[in-house]
Scaffold this active site. Structure first.
Site, PDB file in Angstrom:
ATOM      1  N   GLU A 113      50.627  62.087  54.288  1.00 24.96           N
ATOM      2  CA  GLU A 113      50.752  60.951  55.205  1.00 24.96           C
ATOM      3  C   GLU A 113      51.569  59.861  54.523  1.00 24.96           C
ATOM      4  O   GLU A 113      51.467  59.699  53.317  1.00 24.96           O
ATOM      5  CB  GLU A 113      49.356  60.363  55.515  1.00 24.96           C
ATOM      6  CG  GLU A 113      48.406  61.353  56.123  1.00 24.96           C
ATOM      7  CD  GLU A 113      46.950  60.870  56.093  1.00 24.96           C
ATOM      8  OE1 GLU A 113      46.696  59.699  55.747  1.00 24.96           O
ATOM      9  OE2 GLU A 113      46.085  61.689  56.427  1.00 24.96           O
ATOM     10  N   LYS A 169      52.122  56.373  53.034  1.00 25.19           N
ATOM     11  CA  LYS A 169      51.171  55.366  52.564  1.00 25.19           C
ATOM     12  C   LYS A 169      51.620  54.026  53.118  1.00 25.19           C
ATOM     13  O   LYS A 169      52.582  53.425  52.656  1.00 25.19           O
ATOM     14  CB  LYS A 169      51.114  55.326  51.043  1.00 25.19           C
ATOM     15  CG  LYS A 169      50.047  54.369  50.538  1.00 25.19           C
ATOM     16  CD  LYS A 169      49.761  54.591  49.066  1.00 25.19           C
ATOM     17  CE  LYS A 169      48.463  53.912  48.639  1.00 25.19           C
ATOM     18  NZ  LYS A 169      48.453  52.467  48.799  1.00 25.19           N
ATOM     19  N   ASP A 181      52.006  50.250  54.065  1.00 17.96           N
ATOM     20  CA  ASP A 181      51.878  49.044  53.256  1.00 17.96           C
ATOM     21  C   ASP A 181      51.390  47.915  54.141  1.00 17.96           C
ATOM     22  O   ASP A 181      52.160  47.103  54.631  1.00 17.96           O
ATOM     23  CB  ASP A 181      53.232  48.714  52.627  1.00 17.96           C
ATOM     24  CG  ASP A 181      53.075  47.896  51.375  1.00 17.96           C
ATOM     25  OD1 ASP A 181      51.920  47.664  50.960  1.00 17.96           O
ATOM     26  OD2 ASP A 181      54.087  47.476  50.816  1.00 17.96           O
ATOM     27  N   TYR A 211      43.728  56.406  59.727  1.00 21.30           N
ATOM     28  CA  TYR A 211      43.959  57.538  58.820  1.00 21.30           C
ATOM     29  C   TYR A 211      42.710  58.332  58.468  1.00 21.30           C
ATOM     30  O   TYR A 211      42.755  59.182  57.597  1.00 21.30           O
ATOM     31  CB  TYR A 211      44.723  57.116  57.573  1.00 21.30           C
ATOM     32  CG  TYR A 211      44.174  55.957  56.784  1.00 21.30           C
ATOM     33  CD1 TYR A 211      42.913  56.020  56.202  1.00 21.30           C
ATOM     34  CD2 TYR A 211      44.932  54.799  56.607  1.00 21.30           C
ATOM     35  CE1 TYR A 211      42.421  54.957  55.468  1.00 21.30           C
ATOM     36  CE2 TYR A 211      44.449  53.729  55.873  1.00 21.30           C
ATOM     37  CZ  TYR A 211      43.185  53.818  55.311  1.00 21.30           C
ATOM     38  OH  TYR A 211      42.706  52.772  54.585  1.00 21.30           O
ATOM     39  N   LYS A 229      53.816  57.586  44.734  1.00 25.42           N
ATOM     40  CA  LYS A 229      54.502  56.334  45.035  1.00 25.42           C
ATOM     41  C   LYS A 229      56.023  56.464  44.999  1.00 25.42           C
ATOM     42  O   LYS A 229      56.563  57.233  44.217  1.00 25.42           O
ATOM     43  CB  LYS A 229      54.086  55.270  44.010  1.00 25.42           C
ATOM     44  CG  LYS A 229      52.644  54.852  44.096  1.00 25.42           C
ATOM     45  CD  LYS A 229      52.403  54.002  45.327  1.00 25.42           C
ATOM     46  CE  LYS A 229      51.065  53.313  45.313  1.00 25.42           C
ATOM     47  NZ  LYS A 229      51.038  52.103  44.526  1.00 25.42           N
ATOM     48  N   CYS A 283      43.270  31.946  15.432  1.00 20.05           N
ATOM     49  CA  CYS A 283      42.916  31.915  16.850  1.00 20.05           C
ATOM     50  C   CYS A 283      43.227  30.528  17.402  1.00 20.05           C
ATOM     51  O   CYS A 283      42.822  29.519  16.814  1.00 20.05           O
ATOM     52  CB  CYS A 283      41.431  32.238  17.033  1.00 20.05           C
ATOM     53  SG  CYS A 283      40.852  31.947  18.712  1.00 20.05           S
ATOM     54  N   CYS A 310      39.679  28.714  18.380  1.00 26.87           N
ATOM     55  CA  CYS A 310      38.662  28.275  17.411  1.00 26.87           C
ATOM     56  C   CYS A 310      39.207  28.134  15.996  1.00 26.87           C
ATOM     57  O   CYS A 310      38.497  27.665  15.109  1.00 26.87           O
ATOM     58  CB  CYS A 310      37.481  29.240  17.419  1.00 26.87           C
ATOM     59  SG  CYS A 310      37.867  30.823  16.667  1.00 26.87           S
ATOM     60  N   CYS A 342      40.330  37.988  17.128  1.00 29.45           N
ATOM     61  CA  CYS A 342      39.810  36.766  16.527  1.00 29.45           C
ATOM     62  C   CYS A 342      38.530  37.171  15.803  1.00 29.45           C
ATOM     63  O   CYS A 342      37.674  37.843  16.371  1.00 29.45           O
ATOM     64  CB  CYS A 342      39.507  35.742  17.622  1.00 29.45           C
ATOM     65  SG  CYS A 342      38.423  34.423  17.083  1.00 29.45           S
ATOM     66  N   CYS A 344      33.428  32.522  18.706  1.00 25.63           N
ATOM     67  CA  CYS A 344      34.591  31.821  19.260  1.00 25.63           C
ATOM     68  C   CYS A 344      34.288  31.458  20.715  1.00 25.63           C
ATOM     69  O   CYS A 344      33.902  32.321  21.503  1.00 25.63           O
ATOM     70  CB  CYS A 344      35.823  32.727  19.188  1.00 25.63           C
ATOM     71  SG  CYS A 344      37.247  32.092  20.092  1.00 25.63           S
TER      72      CYS A 344
HETATM   73  S1  IVH Z   1      43.141  57.091  52.702  1.00 27.28           S
HETATM   74  C1  IVH Z   1      40.685  57.849  49.368  1.00 27.28           C
HETATM   75  N1  IVH Z   1      45.483  57.139  53.878  1.00 27.28           N
HETATM   76  O1  IVH Z   1      45.817  52.847  50.448  1.00 27.28           O
HETATM   77  C2  IVH Z   1      41.492  57.475  50.384  1.00 27.28           C
HETATM   78  N2  IVH Z   1      44.878  55.203  52.626  1.00 27.28           N
HETATM   79  O2  IVH Z   1      44.786  53.128  47.696  1.00 27.28           O
HETATM   80  C3  IVH Z   1      41.194  56.240  51.105  1.00 27.28           C
HETATM   81  N3  IVH Z   1      46.560  53.450  52.621  1.00 27.28           N
HETATM   82  O3  IVH Z   1      43.072  50.786  50.821  1.00 27.28           O
HETATM   83  C4  IVH Z   1      42.280  55.784  51.907  1.00 27.28           C
HETATM   84  N4  IVH Z   1      48.019  54.485  53.896  1.00 27.28           N
HETATM   85  O4  IVH Z   1      44.734  50.695  52.662  1.00 27.28           O
HETATM   86  C5  IVH Z   1      44.637  56.438  53.109  1.00 27.28           C
HETATM   87  N5  IVH Z   1      47.516  57.291  54.978  1.00 27.28           N
HETATM   88  C6  IVH Z   1      46.665  56.601  54.221  1.00 27.28           C
HETATM   89  C7  IVH Z   1      46.967  55.306  53.745  1.00 27.28           C
HETATM   90  C8  IVH Z   1      46.042  54.644  52.936  1.00 27.28           C
HETATM   91  C9  IVH Z   1      47.752  53.374  53.215  1.00 27.28           C
HETATM   92  C10 IVH Z   1      45.968  52.407  51.762  1.00 27.28           C
HETATM   93  C11 IVH Z   1      44.605  51.988  52.191  1.00 27.28           C
HETATM   94  C12 IVH Z   1      43.731  51.994  50.978  1.00 27.28           C
HETATM   95  C13 IVH Z   1      44.694  52.226  49.877  1.00 27.28           C
HETATM   96  C14 IVH Z   1      44.067  53.140  48.860  1.00 27.28           C
END
Ligand code: IVH
Length: 669
Positions: free
Chosen positions: A114, A116, A118, A225, A313, A407, A410, A425, A430
């Site tokens: 999926e 991710k 933002d 999701y 990422k 330090c 202190c 330190c 301290c």
């Molecule tokens: S699943 C263990 N699916 O990523 C999984 N999260 O790092 C729980 N996010 O806070 C989340 N797209 O806000 C999932 N397709 C996706 C996502 C997603 C964005 C974000 C989500 C979560 C963060 C986790």
């Protein structure tokens, strides 16, 4: 029209409007014209104005926002909202896959990929098909009640039909499309308002508006999701769950993909990476999830990250800026931590002014010099990092950083033990260390003392009311001095003292974690309790005994032994013990009872047994029974003729249970 006819017409209109809403906002394929839609909405509004007694919160007319709130209530997540591990290359992705294949004993299992998103994670609860509460992720355990704001997002169904469980929670990401973001900023520019740095900030800012009428004007959208929890059956796989949720009318990301194998992930990733400009929304990577829930369960979690999912990422965004200075602060274990002071720079929409530099070697290896132009990088929500200096831009005036010999707080000497990267330190008392230790001790994952935040702790330290964490438990002898402090009324003092008192009962692993032993995080603390289940036994453990525990290496073992060797630490533990702080865990090999950490407040009369017995049962199962509803209450159990505790629960967004539900919960526990 007679009353019942009006009611029928209203219901019919709502159903029709909800249907067209779904076509328009979720499926992006309207069946009627905007004018026709407005006509239906106009009629519904008129009827509701004439008959306000028929207005319900799930009516489509209620999406315009409601009167502003003073503050958000708190919602405790029934299941914590987790975070995710990251991979930054195909190698790291494959390493993840190899690890989990090893754990599962099989290599071929299907996955779901999926984008991710933002944006901002939210949890939506539905009861009997109606959207009842929506919360932000918050700290993962408790979020803010943003129900009113979420109601204004048209792609969130207020009602769902079909074969549905009585209660369930879906999770998703609220976001702004690139276009929506652009339009919003254009409007703001015209109105002379400050602009949002990026779609994510704009979405977060919009959702966390106390005035939901403002939220209603922002072009927010959502992709669901997954399921958070469900009372009843759910499909056996994530993909089928997504299909099921879609069939209920939730909006799913059409770019999600069911993949048969890990080998397919890289293609999906590369496609995204190259095409991401063309997509209508921002993503900072892809998420890869193991499809089958039975496998997910077997994989479980490490800390707050599931092993069954990983975020792969996209490469970080980089910028250059000037390294103005390198300064240090003193950590709780006395570490001298260097950090970069940067000329403020916008990296991927966030202004960066500081970045951790970890230790001397890190600075030397990168050859960073004060005055350098440096490359700063940050990926998504990852902490900013100084990548490297731009050597070609040096003027010759740059200065090499030297670790201070004394330090700065202190004045004690700073030493760097052989073979260690960190400098320390040497003064155990301290003040900077004491401050950090107190802050750590009271923090959420540790003793979690409500009403005692970092600010107040600093005041207490500054005023000399406490010198170390042991002093917290004799604060009740200093009540008068506390009441004399600025902004401390008698009420808040007694609340504070009560919270300190309550913290004595925290599970042993939290106490161990709170001590701030170098290298002992919350997970290690749990392991230690599993093996030693008493502070005494732990304090006598040798390095050999400690390293016999899988996951505890020589570094941790050495640090634990060194900690308990120190006279000061032993004295502190004795003081804590005398004060009544928990030093033993009864059930060997188990740190948690089913209701551990959950606080129940009872209101009204229960049919099945007297209140005292209900409370005894809760305690037997590891829970606690409180007398008043606070932010920390997990459940309010509502009997017949409930009192004001119920109102308070609603106000704070605390989950309520009927007697039936409470009995079921006890039984399951
Ligand atoms: S699943 C263990 N699916 O990523 C999984 N999260 O790092 C729980 N996010 O806070 C989340 N797209 O806000 C999932 N397709 C996706 C996502 C997603 C964005 C974000 C989500 C979560 C963060 C986790």
């Amino acid at each position: 029209m007679a009353g019942h006819n009006v009611r029928e017409r209203i219901e019919k209109l709502r159903e029709t409007i909800n249907y067209h809403n779904h076509r328009y906002y979720v499926l992006d394929s309207p069946e009627i014209s905007d004018d026709e839609y407005d006509g239906l909405m106009g009629e519904l509004k008129r009827l509701e104005e004439e008959h306000p007694e028929f207005i319900t919160p799930d009516s489509p007319t209620q999406r315009v926002g409601a009167a502003p709130l003073e503050a958000f209530g708190v919602i405790e997540h029934r299941e914590p909202m987790l975070s995710m591990g990251n991979a930054f290359s195909n190698d790291e992705l494959l390493a993840w896959h190899k690890r989990i294949s090893g754990l599962l004993g099989e290599e071929h299992f299907d996955l779901v990929a999926e984008p991710k998103m933002d944006g901002l994670a939210v949890a939506l609860v539905y009861e009997n098909g109606k959207f009842v509460t929506g919360a932000t992720r918050g700290d993962g355990f408790r979020g803010e009640d943003i129900t009113q704001n979420l109601r204004t997002i048209k792609s969130i169904p207020l009602v769902v039909h079909g074969d549905i469980p009585a209660r369930f929670e879906v999770r998703g990401e609220v976001y702004l499309s690139k276009q929506g973001f652009k339009k919003l900023n254009e409007d703001r520019a015209k109105a002379g308002q400050p602009l949002f740095a990026n779609p994510r900030n704009a979405a977060a800012g919009s959702v966390r508006q106390l005035d939901s009428r403002i939220t209603a004007q922002r072009p927010l959208d959502i992709y669901i999701y997954g399921l958070g929890w469900v009372e009843g059956e759910n499909p056996p796989t994530h993909w089928e769950t997504l299909e099921y949720l879609e069939s209920l009318g939730f909006k799913l990301n059409p770019d999600n993909k069911h993949l048969t194998d890990i080998a397919e992930v890289e293609d999906y990733y590369q496609h995204w990476l190259h095409e991401r400009e063309r997509y209508s929304y921002d993503a900072d990577g892809i998420v890869v999830k193991v499809n089958r829930y039975d496998l997910q369960e077997r994989l479980g979690f490490v800390g707050r990250e599931p092993r069954w999912a990983i975020a792969y990422k996209f490469p970080a965004i980089q910028e250059t800026t000037r390294l103005l200075d390198i300064r240090v602060n003193v950590g709780r274990t006395g570490t001298i931590n260097p950090y970069a002071v940067l000329e403020p720079v916008l990296v991927g929409g966030v202004t960066i002014k500081k970045a951790a530099l970890h230790n001397e070697d890190y600075i030397r290896q990168k050859d960073l010099r004060i005055g350098d132009i440096v490359i700063i990088q940050r990926a998504g929500d990852v902490i900013p990092e100084v990548v490297a200096p731009v050597v070609s831009l040096r003027t010759g005036h740059e200065r090499v950083f030297r670790m201070p010999e004394k330090c700065e707080v202190c004045g004690a000497s700073v030493v760097r033990p052989e073979g260690e990267a960190m400098a320390y330190c040497t003064n155990a008392s301290c003040p900077a260390q004491a401050h950090e230790r107190v802050k750590h001790f009271i923090s959420r994952g540790a003793m979690d003392i409500e009403g005692l935040g970092e600010k107040l702790a600093e005041v207490l330290l500054h005023e000399g009311l406490i010198k170390d964490v042991g002093d917290l438990y004799s604060l009740m002898d200093k009540k008068d001095e506390l009441i004399g402090m600025e902004r401390m009324a008698e009420k808040s003092v007694s609340n504070l003292l009560a919270a300190i008192e309550e913290s004595k009962g925290r599970p042993l692993d939290r106490v161990i974690f709170a001590l701030g032993i170098r290298h002992v995080g919350s997970e290690t603390a749990e392991l230690l309790v599993k093996h030693f289940n008493s502070m005494d036994r732990l304090s006598r453990a040798s390095e050999v005994e400690l390293t016999a525990i899988p996951a505890i290496g020589p570094k941790i073992a050495e640090s634990i032994v060194a900690f308990f060797k120190q006279e000061d630490n032993r004295k502190l533990i004795e003081r804590l013990r005398k004060a009544g702080v928990r030093m033993e865990e009864e059930a060997a090999g188990r740190t948690e009872l089913p209701l551990s950490g959950q606080e129940f407040v009872l209101t009204g009369k229960l049919e099945a047994f007297p209140r005292s017995e209900a409370e005894a049962r809760i305690k037997e199962l590891g829970g606690s029974a409180g007398s008043s509803v606070t932010k920390k209450t997990t459940y309010v159990v509502v009997g017949t003729d409930p009192g004001s505790k119920l109102d308070r629960a609603r106000q704070l967004g605390i989950k309520t249970l009927t007697e039936q539900e409470f009995l079921r919960l006890l039984k399951e526990a």
